[in-house]
Design a protein around this motif. Structure first.
Motif, mmCIF file in Angstrom:
data_model
loop_
_atom_site.group_PDB
_atom_site.id
_atom_site.type_symbol
_atom_site.label_atom_id
_atom_site.label_comp_id
_atom_site.label_asym_id
_atom_site.label_seq_id
_atom_site.Cartn_x
_atom_site.Cartn_y
_atom_site.Cartn_z
ATOM 1 N N ILE A 1 0.732 -1.368 0.024
ATOM 2 C CA ILE A 1 0.030 -0.319 0.153
ATOM 3 C C ILE A 1 0.842 1.149 -0.120
ATOM 4 C CG2 ILE A 1 -1.873 1.371 1.260
ATOM 5 C CD1 ILE A 1 -2.314 -1.498 2.665
ATOM 6 N N VAL B 1 0.344 5.337 0.329
ATOM 7 C CA VAL B 1 -0.278 6.392 1.160
ATOM 8 C C VAL B 1 0.706 7.629 1.340
ATOM 9 C CG1 VAL B 1 -1.683 7.279 3.266
ATOM 10 C CG2 VAL B 1 -1.649 4.895 2.493
ATOM 11 N N GLN C 1 -4.537 10.635 1.374
ATOM 12 C CA GLN C 1 -5.208 9.720 0.633
ATOM 13 C C GLN C 1 -4.303 8.537 0.120
ATOM 14 O OE1 GLN C 1 -6.331 11.894 -3.076
ATOM 15 N NE2 GLN C 1 -7.476 10.166 -3.925
ATOM 16 N N LEU C 2 -5.077 7.404 -0.085
ATOM 17 C CA LEU C 2 -4.341 6.193 -0.632
ATOM 18 C C LEU C 2 -4.280 6.121 -2.023
ATOM 19 C CD1 LEU C 2 -5.063 2.674 0.392
ATOM 20 C CD2 LEU C 2 -5.154 3.100 -1.901
ATOM 21 N N ARG D 1 -2.604 0.684 -4.103
ATOM 22 C CA ARG D 1 -2.484 -0.844 -3.657
ATOM 23 C C ARG D 1 -2.501 -1.847 -4.291
ATOM 24 N NH1 ARG D 1 -7.355 -3.345 -2.002
ATOM 25 N NH2 ARG D 1 -9.504 -2.007 -2.468
ATOM 26 N N TYR E 1 -5.399 -5.561 -6.030
ATOM 27 C CA TYR E 1 -6.631 -4.527 -5.678
ATOM 28 C C TYR E 1 -7.807 -5.160 -6.133
ATOM 29 C CZ TYR E 1 -5.713 -4.218 -10.608
ATOM 30 O OH TYR E 1 -4.986 -4.443 -12.104
ATOM 31 N N THR F 1 -11.492 -6.437 -5.658
ATOM 32 C CA THR F 1 -12.453 -5.951 -4.930
ATOM 33 C C THR F 1 -13.664 -6.483 -4.624
ATOM 34 O OG1 THR F 1 -13.247 -4.557 -6.408
ATOM 35 C CG2 THR F 1 -11.506 -3.493 -4.996
ATOM 36 N N SER G 1 -11.582 -0.298 3.399
ATOM 37 C CA SER G 1 -11.643 0.382 2.365
ATOM 38 C C SER G 1 -10.291 1.586 2.192
ATOM 39 C CB SER G 1 -13.070 1.394 2.522
ATOM 40 O OG SER G 1 -12.705 2.086 3.796
ATOM 41 N N ASP G 2 -10.349 2.085 1.085
ATOM 42 C CA ASP G 2 -9.173 3.001 0.649
ATOM 43 C C ASP G 2 -9.468 4.131 1.629
ATOM 44 O OD1 ASP G 2 -8.998 1.410 -1.263
ATOM 45 O OD2 ASP G 2 -9.776 2.924 -2.985
ATOM 46 N N LYS G 3 -10.363 4.756 2.092
ATOM 47 C CA LYS G 3 -10.462 5.898 3.078
ATOM 48 C C LYS G 3 -9.805 5.196 4.493
ATOM 49 C CE LYS G 3 -11.142 10.076 4.336
ATOM 50 N NZ LYS G 3 -10.395 11.148 3.863
ATOM 51 N N SER H 1 -6.231 5.111 4.450
ATOM 52 C CA SER H 1 -5.394 6.464 4.270
ATOM 53 C C SER H 1 -5.666 6.836 5.602
ATOM 54 C CB SER H 1 -6.128 7.128 3.328
ATOM 55 O OG SER H 1 -7.532 7.378 3.542
ATOM 56 N N HIS I 1 -7.324 8.260 -10.495
ATOM 57 C CA HIS I 1 -8.598 8.281 -9.626
ATOM 58 C C HIS I 1 -9.868 8.912 -10.381
ATOM 59 C CE1 HIS I 1 -7.180 5.758 -6.310
ATOM 60 N NE2 HIS I 1 -5.901 6.263 -6.309
#
Length: 633
Positions: A9, A11, A19-20, A23, A26, A28, A72-74, A77, A178
């Motif tokens: 990952i 960051v 923010q990420l 990674r 990935y 999902t 999650s990405d958030k 991060s 993104h």
């Protein structure tokens, strides 16, 4: 144990917050997996009293099919964009069954070069963090290795950011990917990380690191085609090369510290492939060492002389080769080495090793070669006098191949001072068998008469209160002065009669001979029956009663009394040599080490052991000092 990473990952934290960026993997489409104990199968199942009394304990796993899920990405991060106070130090966080390890790097700090600050504007990135997700039950040494890799990658990125703003440029590409992925229609949705892989060189670097860690365990990449980052995961490398079991990194380091000048190394890969894999700026000393022909037949101090290197340089270079899984430590191959089948030897029919052996030696069978060493066998016993030189050479090559793949292991002869419980009879232990030690009781490597460097520690001489004349370049380590004596018979079974006058006279003659300086033949005695042993320390002592005091300081009164009753003790030369060697007769030093430390011929050592057979016991087993790195926790 699986030491592969779950995810890597990246960051960042900058002027627009955390923010990420990227990674990998990935995927999902895998959801968080949660299990509950004592869970009712259906809402209509019968509720019993036991179900009510037992509390439902849920267990959440963030690992599915070897991948990280449930974050999650958030969330990632927020977890990994740490405060400034935590930068430039180890980061470790455990969540459920996942452990995150990394090394956050701060930019625009006081560590930035002054010339770089004046030439460009400061980066908008405050810190960045490369994190590896691992299984929580991994050993601590594996976690430390991943932290080391995170720190190396971070330092390389910081250097490139200060040099050409590489990280800032790659971060802009990732952020734009993104944004582009979020604007795509629903029927054409693409993962933003797939777009990042296509556009970003840094993302491809991280993917390469992950793939190489899961593959060979060796990471070799050049960040921004400028900074080279090399990393070895020893738990992965040695697992695939030696025993098929995970290796203890601490045991590997301890094994490298126990390297002796009479050891040597055996390459596990072809010399041509190894030299091609070396970077252009690799050490020239390593090139000279690899260019020595038949290095497995010569000890380290001979290799140092042939390669025009110091012994310390050779030991350091060989340590690097062993750590990276390119070589293993052995005793120099010679005809008197005793080999036996390793307990880890594969015995499966039609295995991959069998095919490799037949390709290397057409017409030969691996299992037939292994059967010849089901019992301890020396190379000279395996070789027939009527064999041609080509057949003998092929037999040596087969031994080297078996050693390279960990199928054979060498046995060494160790000596114990064990007085018998009575005047008659002696005891034998282990596989050595009765009778005298023949010419195959030990090994004798090829060597040349050179002096050991000053930094190589030699063992102490037998402790005496008088002055000991030793070379000043060999400071004895204090830890070698203490030897645990073996259990001896109770006093009731021993005899306390004083030695006869003839033995006292012989003892006096031995002390008088020790008072004279050693002759040139004693100092230059470096040739064995077959090959010359390693040069060691020639112990010279002075004083008329040096033999008596040496025996008093090394042996117990009961042991000394029984030693003096042996017939060979009447010979002053034999008694003098026994007094010099008795400190090594505790089962902690094999014959090859005695030959090196005392600078003694192999034939003399075997002859002395045979003369003092009533109080000496011999056995054979592997040398633990060069097999530590194959042990597991």
């Amino acid at each position: 144990m699986d030491v592969n990473p779950l995810c890597v990952i990246l960051v960042k934290n900058g002027s627009r917050g955390d923010q990420l960026l990227f990674r990998y993997p990935y995927t999902t489409d895998i959801t968080l997996h949660t299990e509950s104990k004592n869970k009712r199968p259906t809402p209509y199942s019968l509720i019993t009293e036991d179900t009510i009394q037992k509390s439902q304990v849920s267990r959440t796993s963030n690992i599915a099919n070897g991948k990280l899920v449930g974050f999650s990405d958030k969330v990632m991060s927020n977890l990994f964009a740490v405060k400034i106070e935590l930068c430039d130090s180890k980061f470790e966080l455990k969540v459920n069954d996942v452990r995150f390890v990394g090394h956050p790097i701060r930019l625009n700090s006081a560590s930035a070069p002054a010339r770089t600050k004046t030439q460009r504007k400061l980066s908008s990135i405050i810190l960045f963090h490369i994190v590896f997700a691992l299984k929580a039950n991994l050993n601590h040494d594996v976690v430390n290795c991943y932290h080391d890799l995170s720190m190396r990658l971070g330092l390389a990125l910081r250097h490139e950011e200060y040099r050409c703003q590489f990280l800032s440029t790659q971060a802009k590409l990732m952020l734009s990917a993104h944004d582009d992925a979020s604007q795509l229609p629903e029927d054409g949705q693409v993962s933003p990380f797939q777009l990042i892989l296509d556009r970003s060189l840094l993302a491809r670097h991280l993917k390469q690191s992950y793939d190489e860690l899961c593959g060979s365990g060796i990471v070799q990449l050049r960040v921004n085609n400028w900074i080279e980052v090399s990393f070895c995961l020893p738990q992965k490398v040695h697992c695939s090369l030696v025993t098929g079991l995970p290796v203890d990194c601490e045991g590997l380091v301890d094994g490298l510290r126990n390297l002796k000048p009479y050891h040597t190394f055996l390459l596990l890969v072809s010399k041509a492939d190894l030299m091609c894999s070396l970077p252009p700026d690799s050490s020239q000393a390593l090139w000279r060492l690899l260019q020595v022909e038949e290095s497995h037949l010569m000890p380290f101090f001979t290799l140092a002389a042939d390669a025009d290197l110091t012994l310390n340089q050779v030991l350091m270079l060989v340590g690097h080769l062993v750590y990276w899984g390119k070589a293993t430590i052995i005793y120099p191959v010679c005809s008197t080495n005793i080999y036996v089948l390793s307990h880890n030897a594969p015995t499966i029919l039609n295995s991959q090793l069998c095919e490799s052996f037949q390709e290397q030696f057409p017409g030969s069978s691996l299992h037939a070669a292994m059967a010849e060493f089901s019992m301890p066998t020396s190379l000279s016993d395996k070789t027939k006098p009527i064999d041609s030189p080509l057949q003998q050479q092929e037999q040596v090559e087969q031994i080297v191949w078996l050693l390279k793949h960990g199928i054979l292991q060498q046995l060494h002869t160790y000596v114990y001072l064990t007085p018998p419980p009575s005047r008659t009879g002696s005891r034998e232990l282990g596989w050595c068998g009765g009778g005298q030690l023949g010419s195959h009781g030990t090994s004798s490597p090829a060597s040349t008469s050179i002096h050991t460097p000053t930094t190589v520690h030699e063992p102490p001489p037998p402790p005496t209160p008088t002055t000991v004349h030793e070379p000043s370049s060999h400071p004895p380590p204090s830890s070698l002065h203490h030897h645990d004596p073996l259990p001896h018979p109770p006093p009731s079974s021993l005899h306390h009669d004083p030695p006869p006058p003839s033995q006292l006279q012989a003892l006096h003659h031995a002390a008088v001979q020790l008072s004279h300086p050693p002759s040139e033949s004693d100092l230059g005695s470096v040739c064995s029956d077959e090959r010359s042993p390693s040069p060691g320390v020639t112990v010279g002592v002075t004083g008329e009663d040096s033999v008596v005091r040496t025996l008093d300081a090394t042996l117990t009164p009961a042991e000394r009394e029984l030693v003096m009753k042996v017939e060979a003790a009447c010979n002053p030369d034999d008694l003098k040599l026994f007094a010099k060697l008795c400190i090594y007769f505790r089962g902690k030093h094999h014959l090859e080490e005695m030959m090196y430390r005392v600078n003694l011929r192999r034939s003399q050592l075997l002859h002395l052991i045979d003369k003092f057979r009533p109080v000496l016991l011999t056995c054979q087993h592997i040398d633990p000092s060069i097999t530590l790195y194959t042990h597991t926790k």
